[in-house]
Design a protein around this motif. Sequence first.
Motif, mmCIF file in Angstrom:
data_model
loop_
_atom_site.group_PDB
_atom_site.id
_atom_site.type_symbol
_atom_site.label_atom_id
_atom_site.label_comp_id
_atom_site.label_asym_id
_atom_site.label_seq_id
_atom_site.Cartn_x
_atom_site.Cartn_y
_atom_site.Cartn_z
ATOM 1 N N ALA A 1 9.324 102.749 66.971
ATOM 2 C CA ALA A 1 7.979 102.461 67.466
ATOM 3 C C ALA A 1 6.937 103.123 66.570
ATOM 4 O O ALA A 1 7.071 104.289 66.192
ATOM 5 N N THR A 2 5.888 102.396 66.262
ATOM 6 C CA THR A 2 4.819 102.939 65.435
ATOM 7 C C THR A 2 3.917 103.857 66.244
ATOM 8 O O THR A 2 3.746 103.676 67.456
ATOM 9 N N ASP A 3 3.344 104.862 65.584
ATOM 10 C CA ASP A 3 2.330 105.702 66.227
ATOM 11 C C ASP A 3 0.955 105.437 65.616
ATOM 12 O O ASP A 3 0.055 106.268 65.671
ATOM 13 N N ASN A 4 0.795 104.248 65.050
ATOM 14 C CA ASN A 4 -0.479 103.831 64.457
ATOM 15 C C ASN A 4 -1.416 103.373 65.580
ATOM 16 O O ASN A 4 -1.520 102.191 65.885
ATOM 17 N N ALA A 5 -2.097 104.314 66.200
ATOM 18 C CA ALA A 5 -2.903 104.046 67.394
ATOM 19 C C ALA A 5 -4.277 103.512 66.996
ATOM 20 O O ALA A 5 -5.261 104.256 66.930
ATOM 21 N N SER A 6 -4.357 102.207 66.760
ATOM 22 C CA SER A 6 -5.556 101.618 66.156
ATOM 23 C C SER A 6 -6.387 100.779 67.109
ATOM 24 O O SER A 6 -7.311 100.092 66.678
#
Length: 572
Positions: A152-157
């Motif tokens: 899971a990505t943690d790219n909180a965009s």
Amino acid sequence: MASIPQPHIKKPGSNKSSKSKRSTCHYTDVHGLPCIENIVRSADDTPEVINTKIIGTIPEWISGNFLRNGPGKFEIGNQMFNHWFDGMALLHQFKISNGQVTYRSRFLSSECYQANNENNRIMVSEFGTVALPDPCKNFFQRFLSRFELPKATDNASVSFVTYKGDYYVSTETNFMHKVDPETLETTKKVDWSKFIAVNGATAHPHNEPDGTTYNMGNSYTSKGAFYNIIRVPPTKSTPEETLEGATIVCSIPSTDKTKPSYYHSFAMSKNYVVFIEQPIKMNLLKIVTGRLTGKGISESIYWDPKYDTIFHLINKQTGKVSLVKYHTKAMSTFHQINAYEENGFLVMDMCVSDDGQAINNYMVQNLRKSGEALDEVYNTMCRVFPRRFVLPLHIGTETPCGTNLNSQMDSTSTAIKISNKKVFCTHEDLHGEELHIYGGLEFPQINYTKYNTRPYRYFYGCGFRHLVGDTLIKIDLQGKQMKVWEQPGLYPSEPVFVASPNATEEDDGIVMSVVITPNKDKSTFLLVLDAKTFEELGRAEVPVNIPYGFHGTFNATCIDVGKGPDKLVSTL
């Protein structure tokens, strides 16, 4: 730049694509859309504060940080992200004080951002982009890596949100990041799954007046997929706390165990959470085998209009799910406007499309198209309009079937009992014909602090005569009248309402929006409108390029309104 052509509404399926044997729906017949490829160009961050140029007047009573979030980096090395949602999160701050505005931005220091930069390639898969195996590994290692479950990505965009008084940036995975609203520095990574059994949460929680926060998150078990209503308490025991005390209010099994519905947000009234199970489906098998097949999550999400949309009502106090299910025709909704209870009914307003395929149209390559190719992308996307549903709350065995139960409400929406556990609903349009000229409305906002979960009159949003917002719109529900702000070549983002000190009327305040100028260099600006008249008060021009973002919030500081030292008012 010439103004954007006005859309002509056509019947779905009236044309066929020359590039496909399948029938392609054309919802509009627009020609000559201007190219907006710079909407999704990578930008540099500006971590040091810079001044802006004020044109007009920024009211001196506005005091605080207008925070925005969205993708800001679309290439890593020689690799490019495929989907608009995939770009690395770039956080923006417009600090407003005494009629002046400063600007700073900073890339979110997520683990995926750091790994991408260190390796000069995409290391973590995003919504529409699959990370390729490490070329430094041997063939056998690369082959085996394709069988690994996607990380899971943690790219909180997506958005800025608050829990227990702290600011976080969020996406739709299980990771959020706590952020200092003054410096935009990333201070802590937080994993939802460390506190409750969910695999992610939305970027659109709802806040109670006391600070209690509700959200939704999926969980995947051996018994199938579940939708979970989450409650986070309002306060912390220690300054270091994050999501401690979070609980699952209830779990709702997916109608299809292996293909749950995608949802971006949910509705909430005073006593109920409303989960909207729409026929935008997620194929879990395709998602978990994405690395093996080379397919991104976006290719595992599909529209299946043979299913109804179902409204599930959850009592916030008891955690019980209503046995009565409220059905309507297949529809797609990303953002709700407001919901409230009145005279035994739950009134629910939301932005709705009759087609759920738009999410896959926002590939970066589509946003960078021009000419007829760009027109084709736009014309095959169904427009989004504000609609109202009215749900009768008291349904029993004695409730008659086959009649409209909404006869007591001042609404043209209907609710007809089909059986003891099923009510079929139709909507009321919350707009006049004029809104069709502006391509519908999305990114809705209200005077949230005072009117969320209560009867209200006004909402604000972006008109969509292009793939992104190109106008700002205010709608008055009394008479469904509109006010519009527009200027050719300018693309405003989500409007955010801030109330005036000692406001006595719902629309007494200002509306702020960051306006992007893709065909003019370094001229993006913060726009401030009078919320009542919808006339421009002022703008703060920023001497750097900013990509088009998603969501934001206003972090107010206390201001002295001139009525004594004890009269400090927060505008949020």
